[in-house]
Design a protein around this motif. Structure first.
Motif, PDB file in Angstrom:
ATOM      1  N   THR A 417       0.845  -1.188   0.000  1.00  0.00           N
ATOM      2  CA  THR A 417       0.000   0.000   0.000  1.00  0.00           C
ATOM      3  C   THR A 417       0.885   1.244   0.000  1.00  0.00           C
ATOM      4  O   THR A 417       2.092   1.171   0.251  1.00  0.00           O
ATOM      5  CB  THR A 417      -0.924   0.041   1.226  1.00  0.00           C
ATOM      6  OG1 THR A 417      -0.122   0.198   2.404  1.00  0.00           O
ATOM      7  CG2 THR A 417      -1.741  -1.236   1.327  1.00  0.00           C
ATOM      8  N   ALA A 418       0.280   2.379  -0.242  1.00  0.00           N
ATOM      9  CA  ALA A 418       1.045   3.627  -0.327  1.00  0.00           C
ATOM     10  C   ALA A 418       1.653   4.016   1.015  1.00  0.00           C
ATOM     11  O   ALA A 418       2.636   4.748   1.070  1.00  0.00           O
ATOM     12  CB  ALA A 418       0.144   4.745  -0.833  1.00  0.00           C
ATOM     13  N   THR A 419       1.065   3.538   2.102  1.00  0.00           N
ATOM     14  CA  THR A 419       1.541   3.942   3.430  1.00  0.00           C
ATOM     15  C   THR A 419       2.642   3.035   3.967  1.00  0.00           C
ATOM     16  O   THR A 419       3.225   3.331   5.005  1.00  0.00           O
ATOM     17  CB  THR A 419       0.373   3.948   4.423  1.00  0.00           C
ATOM     18  OG1 THR A 419      -0.233   2.641   4.453  1.00  0.00           O
ATOM     19  CG2 THR A 419      -0.671   4.979   4.011  1.00  0.00           C
ATOM     20  N   GLU A 420       2.912   1.936   3.296  1.00  0.00           N
ATOM     21  CA  GLU A 420       3.943   1.010   3.778  1.00  0.00           C
ATOM     22  C   GLU A 420       5.342   1.552   3.483  1.00  0.00           C
ATOM     23  O   GLU A 420       5.679   1.816   2.330  1.00  0.00           O
ATOM     24  CB  GLU A 420       3.785  -0.366   3.127  1.00  0.00           C
ATOM     25  CG  GLU A 420       2.673  -1.210   3.713  1.00  0.00           C
ATOM     26  CD  GLU A 420       2.627  -2.596   3.106  1.00  0.00           C
ATOM     27  OE1 GLU A 420       3.200  -3.529   3.703  1.00  0.00           O
ATOM     28  OE2 GLU A 420       2.024  -2.741   2.034  1.00  0.00           O
ATOM     29  N   LYS A 421       6.151   1.692   4.514  1.00  0.00           N
ATOM     30  CA  LYS A 421       7.547   2.092   4.342  1.00  0.00           C
ATOM     31  C   LYS A 421       8.417   0.883   4.010  1.00  0.00           C
ATOM     32  O   LYS A 421       9.405   0.994   3.289  1.00  0.00           O
ATOM     33  CB  LYS A 421       8.070   2.753   5.618  1.00  0.00           C
ATOM     34  CG  LYS A 421       7.263   3.966   6.058  1.00  0.00           C
ATOM     35  CD  LYS A 421       7.306   5.064   5.007  1.00  0.00           C
ATOM     36  CE  LYS A 421       6.582   6.315   5.507  1.00  0.00           C
ATOM     37  NZ  LYS A 421       6.510   7.366   4.471  1.00  0.00           N
ATOM     38  N   GLU A 422       8.018  -0.269   4.555  1.00  0.00           N
ATOM     39  CA  GLU A 422       8.721  -1.529   4.293  1.00  0.00           C
ATOM     40  C   GLU A 422       7.685  -2.631   4.180  1.00  0.00           C
ATOM     41  O   GLU A 422       6.651  -2.593   4.857  1.00  0.00           O
ATOM     42  CB  GLU A 422       9.684  -1.877   5.435  1.00  0.00           C
ATOM     43  CG  GLU A 422      10.795  -0.887   5.665  1.00  0.00           C
ATOM     44  CD  GLU A 422      11.692  -1.310   6.820  1.00  0.00           C
ATOM     45  OE1 GLU A 422      12.907  -1.065   6.739  1.00  0.00           O
ATOM     46  OE2 GLU A 422      11.164  -1.884   7.797  1.00  0.00           O
ATOM     47  N   ILE A 423       7.952  -3.611   3.336  1.00  0.00           N
ATOM     48  CA  ILE A 423       7.058  -4.766   3.320  1.00  0.00           C
ATOM     49  C   ILE A 423       7.416  -5.656   4.503  1.00  0.00           C
ATOM     50  O   ILE A 423       8.503  -5.531   5.086  1.00  0.00           O
ATOM     51  CB  ILE A 423       7.129  -5.539   1.982  1.00  0.00           C
ATOM     52  CG1 ILE A 423       8.466  -6.270   1.819  1.00  0.00           C
ATOM     53  CG2 ILE A 423       6.888  -4.605   0.806  1.00  0.00           C
ATOM     54  CD1 ILE A 423       8.461  -7.241   0.650  1.00  0.00           C
ATOM     55  N   PRO A 424       6.537  -6.563   4.926  1.00  0.00           N
ATOM     56  CA  PRO A 424       6.807  -7.390   6.102  1.00  0.00           C
ATOM     57  C   PRO A 424       8.094  -8.209   5.960  1.00  0.00           C
ATOM     58  O   PRO A 424       8.484  -8.590   4.849  1.00  0.00           O
ATOM     59  CB  PRO A 424       5.580  -8.298   6.170  1.00  0.00           C
ATOM     60  CG  PRO A 424       4.508  -7.549   5.454  1.00  0.00           C
ATOM     61  CD  PRO A 424       5.203  -6.806   4.363  1.00  0.00           C
ATOM     62  N   SER A 425       8.711  -8.481   7.093  1.00  0.00           N
ATOM     63  CA  SER A 425       9.937  -9.295   7.086  1.00  0.00           C
ATOM     64  C   SER A 425       9.622 -10.763   6.849  1.00  0.00           C
ATOM     65  O   SER A 425      10.482 -11.517   6.389  1.00  0.00           O
ATOM     66  CB  SER A 425      10.685  -9.122   8.410  1.00  0.00           C
ATOM     67  OG  SER A 425       9.866  -9.530   9.502  1.00  0.00           O
ATOM     68  N   GLN A 426       8.403 -11.171   7.183  1.00  0.00           N
ATOM     69  CA  GLN A 426       7.961 -12.541   6.958  1.00  0.00           C
ATOM     70  C   GLN A 426       6.639 -12.526   6.203  1.00  0.00           C
ATOM     71  O   GLN A 426       5.698 -11.830   6.607  1.00  0.00           O
ATOM     72  CB  GLN A 426       7.777 -13.291   8.285  1.00  0.00           C
ATOM     73  CG  GLN A 426       9.026 -13.371   9.150  1.00  0.00           C
ATOM     74  CD  GLN A 426      10.051 -14.328   8.563  1.00  0.00           C
ATOM     75  OE1 GLN A 426       9.708 -15.366   8.007  1.00  0.00           O
ATOM     76  NE2 GLN A 426      11.339 -13.973   8.706  1.00  0.00           N
ATOM     77  N   ILE A 427       6.576 -13.259   5.120  1.00  0.00           N
ATOM     78  CA  ILE A 427       5.329 -13.389   4.360  1.00  0.00           C
ATOM     79  C   ILE A 427       4.953 -14.862   4.323  1.00  0.00           C
ATOM     80  O   ILE A 427       5.730 -15.696   3.856  1.00  0.00           O
ATOM     81  CB  ILE A 427       5.482 -12.845   2.928  1.00  0.00           C
ATOM     82  CG1 ILE A 427       5.754 -11.331   2.973  1.00  0.00           C
ATOM     83  CG2 ILE A 427       4.228 -13.131   2.105  1.00  0.00           C
ATOM     84  CD1 ILE A 427       5.954 -10.698   1.616  1.00  0.00           C
TER      85      ILE A 427
END
Length: 482
Positions: A417-427
């Motif tokens: 999303t536009a507000t995410e600075k980083e994607i999750p470390s675990q998917i």
């Protein structure tokens, strides 16, 4: 020509979806489409072509006509219905006269079909559908059965060696390897056999009693059949016949809950049309939109994404801007929006048909070109997760979407999303694959570590990549079993 028409938006087409994810907003997945009446083609070559079409995933629908010259929302301003607005006009007749008069100024001399085709191919598009005529009846091809056409010798573009716009666009598209289709409106609001001048039009339907004037309706039926025959005879290989105007249908195809009272039997003999067309075009896909039965080879939810996969072929037809054709100052979706829209549709087993339109000169807005280039750049490296894939349970969870290829490959497509600075470390990717797994970022083939968890695997995203990946329209994790 009334100058106020050039500034007026004849119709504001209703947008029935809402957007959620802010950066590449994903359309709300709330459309429950019934498919119990779906039949599918009985023609074997058409069945085979339909399987190929389902692998294409991404197409474009080009709307171009008199409305392109005027910068208004297609030809709906001609429909005398309560929901239609004609800004700047106090009476219907003035609008209708000015609208049809636009044929004397439509002159798309900047149209470069080869550039169009290259642009769409570079965008990752696999099939293109072009409007031969909209509901107004104005033909963008050289029909021999009407003078209301762009090739009329009295009109400016007729002098152009490529005046038959449909032929020009389809030929150029085929040269770039695109499959091609023809959009055709079954109603015709300029034909005297559909809207007879003896009576004023009342709504989108014929304005006379078919029961009292059967010969007039049969004349219209023959006219329609003749036009469809020339379209499927004189324009090279055609893969899809995309018929709009679903209210033109037999009463036998009208459901009780749609209300049969007061409706006329608008039968144009689709059986004959389809059989005649397929003799000329073996394997032709026929899409008689919203008319359940033998000639709706795939479903076409408009401006919506299905709530969940269905076991029949379908295609979401969605505009890139707010309208199907060109209007001034339209608001266009970004490349990220289109990529995330496409992903959500493909994860549910559908195709995206993206609606775009050139202006009256035959040019596409710079924003359209920019969006298409962004989509093409992403598909260049991530297309393996989109083209020729199948849906797989659980289809989607939050921002994670699934597709599959064969029995040994799953793709997890994470949409930031536009507000995410980083994607999750675990998917966490749901996984039922057996054997040793190979887990990689599809874009750069980088191998990713994972560990088994209940019902799937937990994939580790390196901290050094999380911020950069958050800027992507979609992050594809490929999981393959050896």
């Amino acid at each position: 020509m009334n100058n106020k028409l050039k500034l007026a938006l004849a119709v504001c087409c209703f947008v029935t979806v809402t957007l959620s994810h802010a950066q590449g907003d994903i359309m709300a997945e709330n459309e429950k489409t019934t498919y119990g009446s779906y039949v599918g083609p009985k023609d074997k070559p058409a069945k085979e072509n339909l399987v190929k079409w389902q692998d294409y995933k991404f197409g474009v629908l080009i709307h171009m006509g008199l409305y392109s010259q005027l910068g208004i929302c297609e030809s709906w301003g001609l429909a005398p219905e309560d929901w239609v607005t004609r800004n700047g006009y106090e009476d219907y007749d003035s609008f209708a006269s000015d609208y049809r008069g636009a044929r004397f100024s439509l002159n798309p001399t900047h149209l470069d079909s080869e550039k169009w085709a290259k642009m769409f191919k570079s965008a990752g598009v696999k099939y293109l559908i072009f409007t031969s005529k909209h509901h107004d009846g104005f033909c963008m091809y050289d029909s021999k059965f009407t003078d209301f056409k762009i090739t009329n010798p009295n009109l400016p573009y007729a002098k152009n060696p490529k005046a038959d716009v449909l032929k020009d666009v389809l030929d150029a598209s085929r040269k770039e390897g695109l499959s091609v289709g023809i959009y055709f409106s079954k109603p015709d609001w300029t034909s005297q056999d559909f809207w007879w001048k003896y009576y004023p039009p009342k709504d989108r339907n014929p304005n006379y009693s078919i029961k009292d004037h059967p010969e007039r309706w049969q004349s219209f039926v023959k006219y329609t059949q003749n036009q469809l025959d020339e379209l499927t005879s004189n324009y090279g290989k055609v893969d899809i016949l995309w018929l709009d105007g679903g209210w033109v249908r037999p009463l036998s195809n009208v459901k009780e809950n749609e209300g049969k009272k007061g409706r006329q039997n608008l039968d144009i003999n689709m059986k004959l049309i389809a059989e005649t067309a397929r003799k000329k075009q073996p394997g032709l896909i026929v899409v008689d939109r919203w008319v359940p039965g033998d000639y709706e080879d795939y479903l076409t939810p408009e401006r919506k994404v299905l709530e969940k996969p269905i076991p029949v072929p379908w295609e979401s037809c969605v505009t890139l801007g707010n309208d199907w054709g060109w209007v001034p100052n339209d608001k266009y979706k970004s490349g990220t929006e289109v990529i995330q829209l496409l992903t959500g549709i493909v994860a549910k087993g559908g195709n995206l048909l993206l609606g775009v339109g050139p202006d009256g000169k035959g040019e596409f807005e710079p924003k359209i070109k920019q969006t298409l280039a962004e989509v093409g750049k992403w598909l260049d490296v991530n297309g393996e997760a989109i083209y020729a894939t199948k849906p797989i349970i659980p289809y989607s969870e939050g921002n994670l979407y699934y597709t599959s290829k064969g029995e040994k490959t799953i793709f997890g497509i994470y949409l930031p999303t536009a507000t995410e600075k980083e994607i999750p470390s675990q998917i966490i990717i749901k996984n039922s694959l057996k054997g040793k797994l190979n887990v990689t970022l599809l874009a750069n083939k980088q191998k990713l570590n994972y560990k088994n968890v209940n019902g799937g695997i937990s994939v580790t995203i390196p901290n050094s990549l999380r911020a950069e990946l958050a800027k992507q329209s979609g992050v594809v994790i490929k999981v393959s079993a050896s």
